[in-house]
Design a protein around this motif. Structure first.
Motif, PDB file in Angstrom:
ATOM      1  N   ARG A  16       6.231  15.358  -4.143  1.00  0.00           N
ATOM      2  CA  ARG A  16       6.662  16.413  -5.086  1.00  0.00           C
ATOM      3  C   ARG A  16       5.520  16.697  -6.069  1.00  0.00           C
ATOM      4  O   ARG A  16       4.462  16.073  -6.028  1.00  0.00           O
ATOM      5  N   ILE A  18       2.497  17.807  -8.406  1.00  0.00           N
ATOM      6  CA  ILE A  18       1.088  18.159  -8.186  1.00  0.00           C
ATOM      7  C   ILE A  18       0.627  17.717  -6.796  1.00  0.00           C
ATOM      8  O   ILE A  18      -0.103  18.440  -6.110  1.00  0.00           O
ATOM      9  N   ASP A  37       3.824   8.864  -0.012  1.00  0.00           N
ATOM     10  CA  ASP A  37       4.636   8.595  -1.204  1.00  0.00           C
ATOM     11  C   ASP A  37       5.385   7.282  -0.973  1.00  0.00           C
ATOM     12  O   ASP A  37       5.351   6.720   0.124  1.00  0.00           O
ATOM     13  N   ASP A  63       3.378   2.152  -0.895  1.00  0.00           N
ATOM     14  CA  ASP A  63       3.169   1.889  -2.323  1.00  0.00           C
ATOM     15  C   ASP A  63       1.665   1.679  -2.501  1.00  0.00           C
ATOM     16  O   ASP A  63       1.106   0.685  -2.014  1.00  0.00           O
ATOM     17  N   VAL A  64       1.017   2.596  -3.207  1.00  0.00           N
ATOM     18  CA  VAL A  64      -0.454   2.540  -3.278  1.00  0.00           C
ATOM     19  C   VAL A  64      -0.970   1.320  -4.036  1.00  0.00           C
ATOM     20  O   VAL A  64      -2.161   1.005  -3.951  1.00  0.00           O
ATOM     21  N   ASN A  90      -3.530  10.732  -6.419  1.00  0.00           N
ATOM     22  CA  ASN A  90      -2.653  11.495  -7.317  1.00  0.00           C
ATOM     23  C   ASN A  90      -1.407  10.722  -7.752  1.00  0.00           C
ATOM     24  O   ASN A  90      -0.817  11.033  -8.782  1.00  0.00           O
ATOM     25  N   TYR A 154      -0.908   4.507 -20.268  1.00  0.00           N
ATOM     26  CA  TYR A 154      -1.276   5.670 -19.449  1.00  0.00           C
ATOM     27  C   TYR A 154      -2.647   6.222 -19.870  1.00  0.00           C
ATOM     28  O   TYR A 154      -3.481   6.557 -19.021  1.00  0.00           O
ATOM     29  N   LYS A 158      -5.802   6.476 -17.444  1.00  0.00           N
ATOM     30  CA  LYS A 158      -6.401   7.774 -17.117  1.00  0.00           C
ATOM     31  C   LYS A 158      -7.852   7.866 -17.582  1.00  0.00           C
ATOM     32  O   LYS A 158      -8.665   8.566 -16.960  1.00  0.00           O
ATOM     33  N   GLY A 185      -3.791  19.134 -18.136  1.00  0.00           N
ATOM     34  CA  GLY A 185      -3.027  19.152 -19.382  1.00  0.00           C
ATOM     35  C   GLY A 185      -1.549  19.139 -19.014  1.00  0.00           C
ATOM     36  O   GLY A 185      -1.147  18.441 -18.076  1.00  0.00           O
ATOM     37  N   ILE A 187       1.547  20.066 -17.166  1.00  0.00           N
ATOM     38  CA  ILE A 187       1.936  20.715 -15.912  1.00  0.00           C
ATOM     39  C   ILE A 187       3.448  20.522 -15.732  1.00  0.00           C
ATOM     40  O   ILE A 187       3.959  19.410 -15.920  1.00  0.00           O
ATOM     41  N   THR A 189       6.370  19.563 -14.035  1.00  0.00           N
ATOM     42  CA  THR A 189       6.784  18.744 -12.875  1.00  0.00           C
ATOM     43  C   THR A 189       7.917  17.819 -13.326  1.00  0.00           C
ATOM     44  O   THR A 189       8.297  17.799 -14.500  1.00  0.00           O
TER      45      THR A 189
HETATM   46  P1  NAP Z   1       5.514  13.334 -10.398  1.00  0.00           P
HETATM   47  O1  NAP Z   1       6.217  14.638 -10.217  1.00  0.00           O
HETATM   48  O2  NAP Z   1       6.209  12.232 -11.118  1.00  0.00           O
HETATM   49  O3  NAP Z   1       5.029  12.849  -8.949  1.00  0.00           O
HETATM   50  C1  NAP Z   1       4.377  11.627  -8.792  1.00  0.00           C
HETATM   51  C2  NAP Z   1       4.644  11.116  -7.404  1.00  0.00           C
HETATM   52  O4  NAP Z   1       3.952   9.863  -7.255  1.00  0.00           O
HETATM   53  C3  NAP Z   1       6.137  10.842  -7.154  1.00  0.00           C
HETATM   54  O5  NAP Z   1       6.540  11.410  -5.936  1.00  0.00           O
HETATM   55  C4  NAP Z   1       6.196   9.325  -7.128  1.00  0.00           C
HETATM   56  O6  NAP Z   1       7.191   8.796  -6.279  1.00  0.00           O
HETATM   57  C5  NAP Z   1       4.822   8.978  -6.580  1.00  0.00           C
HETATM   58  N1  NAP Z   1       4.486   7.584  -6.805  1.00  0.00           N
HETATM   59  C6  NAP Z   1       4.753   6.836  -7.915  1.00  0.00           C
HETATM   60  N2  NAP Z   1       4.339   5.575  -7.748  1.00  0.00           N
HETATM   61  C7  NAP Z   1       3.813   5.497  -6.502  1.00  0.00           C
HETATM   62  C8  NAP Z   1       3.242   4.459  -5.745  1.00  0.00           C
HETATM   63  N3  NAP Z   1       3.110   3.209  -6.243  1.00  0.00           N
HETATM   64  N4  NAP Z   1       2.811   4.719  -4.484  1.00  0.00           N
HETATM   65  C9  NAP Z   1       2.949   5.956  -3.961  1.00  0.00           C
HETATM   66  N5  NAP Z   1       3.479   6.997  -4.644  1.00  0.00           N
HETATM   67  C10 NAP Z   1       3.917   6.769  -5.892  1.00  0.00           C
HETATM   68  O7  NAP Z   1       4.126  13.513 -11.168  1.00  0.00           O
HETATM   69  P2  NAP Z   1       3.136  14.768 -11.319  1.00  0.00           P
HETATM   70  O8  NAP Z   1       3.414  15.404 -12.622  1.00  0.00           O
HETATM   71  O9  NAP Z   1       3.104  15.570 -10.077  1.00  0.00           O
HETATM   72  O10 NAP Z   1       1.756  13.971 -11.502  1.00  0.00           O
HETATM   73  C11 NAP Z   1       0.824  13.746 -10.460  1.00  0.00           C
HETATM   74  C12 NAP Z   1      -0.420  13.111 -11.048  1.00  0.00           C
HETATM   75  O11 NAP Z   1      -0.961  13.951 -12.074  1.00  0.00           O
HETATM   76  C13 NAP Z   1      -0.165  11.762 -11.717  1.00  0.00           C
HETATM   77  O12 NAP Z   1      -1.267  10.904 -11.496  1.00  0.00           O
HETATM   78  C14 NAP Z   1      -0.061  12.119 -13.174  1.00  0.00           C
HETATM   79  O13 NAP Z   1      -0.361  11.021 -13.993  1.00  0.00           O
HETATM   80  C15 NAP Z   1      -1.087  13.227 -13.275  1.00  0.00           C
HETATM   81  N6  NAP Z   1      -0.887  14.124 -14.410  1.00  0.00           N
HETATM   82  C16 NAP Z   1       0.246  14.866 -14.551  1.00  0.00           C
HETATM   83  C17 NAP Z   1       0.388  15.714 -15.649  1.00  0.00           C
HETATM   84  C18 NAP Z   1       1.598  16.564 -15.881  1.00  0.00           C
HETATM   85  O14 NAP Z   1       1.682  17.240 -16.935  1.00  0.00           O
HETATM   86  N7  NAP Z   1       2.566  16.629 -14.976  1.00  0.00           N
HETATM   87  C19 NAP Z   1      -0.619  15.785 -16.601  1.00  0.00           C
HETATM   88  C20 NAP Z   1      -1.754  14.998 -16.424  1.00  0.00           C
HETATM   89  C21 NAP Z   1      -1.892  14.185 -15.326  1.00  0.00           C
HETATM   90  P3  NAP Z   1       8.634   8.396  -6.857  1.00  0.00           P
HETATM   91  O15 NAP Z   1       9.307   9.674  -7.147  1.00  0.00           O
HETATM   92  O16 NAP Z   1       9.290   7.662  -5.732  1.00  0.00           O
HETATM   93  O17 NAP Z   1       8.388   7.560  -8.077  1.00  0.00           O
END
Ligand code: NAP
Length: 253
Positions: A16, A18, A37, A63-64, A90, A154, A158, A185, A187, A189
């Motif tokens: 899901r 990003i 995932d 699980d990464v 990611n 976090y 990061k 920044g 996003i 999600t």
């Molecule tokens: P998200 O919607 O929470 O998606 C993250 C995905 O990673 C989920 O499907 C989650 O699975 C999976 N995941 C978690 N732990 C894992 C593991 N150990 N092994 C494999 N998969 C795992 O997050 P997102 O907003 O798309 O973020 C993606 C990346 O961008 C992350 O690194 C986040 O820190 C970074 N980021 C996001 C934002 C933002 O504003 N959204 C901003 C800056 C950086 P589960 O659902 O099963 O937990």
């Protein structure tokens, strides 16, 4: 490899958000994509989007942060899809709290998924890239790397992703491998939705409030990040390495 052979990309956390948008985008660029995932079934939507558009994709549960699972996932991808030469680290989680309330377990979880996960995935994938004389690694950082209240774990992870990226760029450059970092920044999600819930705001109001602080006056969408990753993973980006690109709708202090 010949120039007509399809490159294989791995995107972690791609069920899901990003990761999903990035997997779909890289497939549109002509890559075969391994969609990793935690839960293999949860990857099916992303895989179906790719295959419905005529692409090739494989759902992989992993699980990464688990060394054995990462080893077997990368072996399976190489056997079923082809040797991976593009990797997007990611997968991510939040365990926000103020320092005095943060448990050691919440610290460890965030370090393990982001940093240990990116390390294990990169180490397992690099041999395929070295053999191919070509590789592209993109690590997801965050604007929080610059410091963010309630995110000491976090923010540290990061910021760590940025040092990790620059070191990969230095070690692997001579093998035709680049490493770059995209630092989003805000996003929209499930991750930011969960933050809105934690602070007791509706997601629409939370996004509207965030948008007023962003120069382009909107929050980001997963595709905004996928576009940046597509650039870094492209064949044309071979002289761009060790960089951190903030994709945040404006500059950050
Ligand atoms: P998200 O919607 O929470 O998606 C993250 C995905 O990673 C989920 O499907 C989650 O699975 C999976 N995941 C978690 N732990 C894992 C593991 N150990 N092994 C494999 N998969 C795992 O997050 P997102 O907003 O798309 O973020 C993606 C990346 O961008 C992350 O690194 C986040 O820190 C970074 N980021 C996001 C934002 C933002 O504003 N959204 C901003 C800056 C950086 P589960 O659902 O099963 O937990």
């Amino acid at each position: 490899m010949s120039t007509t052979e399809q490159r294989v990309a791995i995107v972690t956390g791609a069920a899901r958000g990003i990761g999903a948008a990035t997997a779909v985008r890289l497939a549109a660029e002509g890559r075969a994509v391994a969609v990793i995932d935690l839960d293999e079934d949860a990857c099916k939507d992303t895989v179906e989007k790719i295959t419905a558009a005529g692409g090739r994709a494989l759902a992989v549960g992993c699980d990464v942060s688990d060394e054995a699972q990462v080893t077997s996932a990368v072996e399976r991808i190489a056997a079923e899809l082809g040797a991976p030469t593009i990797l997007v680290n990611n997968a991510g989680v939040l365990r926000d709290n103020l320092l005095f309330k943060m448990s050691a377990s919440d610290w460890d979880t965030v370090m393990n998924v982001h940093l240990r996960g990116a390390f294990l995935m990169s180490r397992a994938s690099q041999k395929h890239m070295v053999d191919a004389g070509f590789g592209r690694i993109v690590n997801l950082s965050s604007s929080s790397a610059l410091g963010n209240r309630g995110q000491v774990n976090y923010a540290a992870a990061k910021a760590g992703m940025q040092g990790f990226t620059k070191t990969l760029a230095k070690e692997l450059g001579k093998f035709g491998i680049t490493a770059n970092s995209v630092a989003p920044g805000f996003i929209a999600t499930e991750m930011t939705k969960a933050t809105a819930e934690r602070v007791g705001m509706g997601f629409e109001d939370f996004q509207a409030a965030a948008a007023t602080q962003i120069p382009v006056q909107r929050v980001g969408q997963p595709e905004d990040i996928a576009n940046a990753v597509a650039f870094f993973t492209g064949d044309a980006a071979g002289f761009v390495s060790g960089q951190v690109l903030y994709v945040a709708g404006g500059p950050l202090n």
